[in-house]
Design a protein around this motif. Sequence first.
Motif, mmCIF file in Angstrom:
data_model
loop_
_atom_site.group_PDB
_atom_site.id
_atom_site.type_symbol
_atom_site.label_atom_id
_atom_site.label_comp_id
_atom_site.label_asym_id
_atom_site.label_seq_id
_atom_site.Cartn_x
_atom_site.Cartn_y
_atom_site.Cartn_z
ATOM 1 N N LYS A 183 0.874 -1.337 0.128
ATOM 2 C CA LYS A 183 -0.006 0.068 0.046
ATOM 3 C C LYS A 183 0.906 1.132 0.156
ATOM 4 N N ARG A 184 2.140 1.175 0.694
ATOM 5 C CA ARG A 184 2.911 2.305 0.771
ATOM 6 C C ARG A 184 3.567 2.599 -0.608
ATOM 7 N N ASP A 185 3.824 1.416 -1.335
ATOM 8 C CA ASP A 185 4.498 1.488 -2.480
ATOM 9 C C ASP A 185 3.532 2.227 -3.714
ATOM 10 N N VAL A 186 2.293 1.729 -3.550
ATOM 11 C CA VAL A 186 1.291 2.324 -4.563
ATOM 12 C C VAL A 186 1.370 3.917 -4.095
ATOM 13 N N GLU A 187 1.273 4.481 -2.760
ATOM 14 C CA GLU A 187 1.412 5.583 -2.461
ATOM 15 C C GLU A 187 2.445 6.290 -3.042
ATOM 16 N N THR A 188 3.673 5.833 -2.930
ATOM 17 C CA THR A 188 4.721 6.393 -3.682
ATOM 18 C C THR A 188 4.900 6.581 -4.888
ATOM 19 N N HIS A 204 2.121 6.941 -6.771
ATOM 20 C CA HIS A 204 1.300 8.129 -7.117
ATOM 21 C C HIS A 204 2.095 9.355 -6.706
ATOM 22 N N ARG A 205 2.575 9.388 -5.762
ATOM 23 C CA ARG A 205 3.545 10.584 -5.433
ATOM 24 C C ARG A 205 4.428 11.321 -6.464
ATOM 25 N N GLU A 212 -5.338 0.285 -9.753
ATOM 26 C CA GLU A 212 -5.170 1.853 -9.654
ATOM 27 C C GLU A 212 -5.395 2.444 -11.000
#
Length: 267
Positions: free
Chosen positions: A62-67, A69-70, A96
């Motif tokens: 989940k953190r990777d996906v956020e990264t 997107h960032r 996504e």
Amino acid sequence: MRDTLRPVRDAAESPNRRAGTPAIGLDGALNCRDLGGLPTLDGRRVRQGRLYRSDSLHRASKRDVETLHRLGVATIIDLRDADEVALNGRGRLALEPITYVNRPLRFNPALDAATDEASSPLVRRYRDYLDESGGAFVAVFDLLAETTTYPAVINCFFGKDRTGVVVALVLAALGVDRTAIVEDYASSARPVASLITRLTEDPSTLMPSREPIRADSTPSPRPWCTSSRNSTGETGVRCPGSSARVSTSRVWTSCASCCSSEAERTT
């Protein structure tokens, strides 16, 4: 492609380096890095934050996906074969709104067993990618010529061989110094060794990491499929590798190898 990746002279935008950009720091991908900053023969540097190379992203947390997107990632160019994608899936990223394009690079396995003292099996394989998958190379370069493709990630399973060949050609087209291209390729050695260790210790690494999908959720059409509307006005999506149209109002299930992850099924 030169315009979209636009080598720059501003050292503040692309710091002075030859290769070995620090990894992006993903939990599920150990060989993901920015190609920005590599020097060109005319004294400029590849623009940062535009093109990344990586091992498979199917274990993205989940953190990777956020990264991702960032970082603004708009396109994932996956060089894995359809069978690999069908086995490993795409994990969380399948849900996504990031354009996914599968352009497999293939080779003739018989070449690995061939006796040719003039070249190593790996060199023969790399050359065979060009012979067996010329259309895939053209398709990737066509994508990279479009401004809407960026920022983009190019990946295969380890992010070393197939990705390495494509990235080397892209960097050469941008006029990057040959030594820097070789050093960037060599930068994959350590993360690939770590990935092999991870696979040996935990074979489940082959399987995708994903969040549970609620049974009552209504997913949107896959970004790699084309929206279509039939004669009755029902909206659906058409998989590029299949003639079948699937409804956008059904539950997710396993798709054909063309999309190779969750997809919708009519019932």
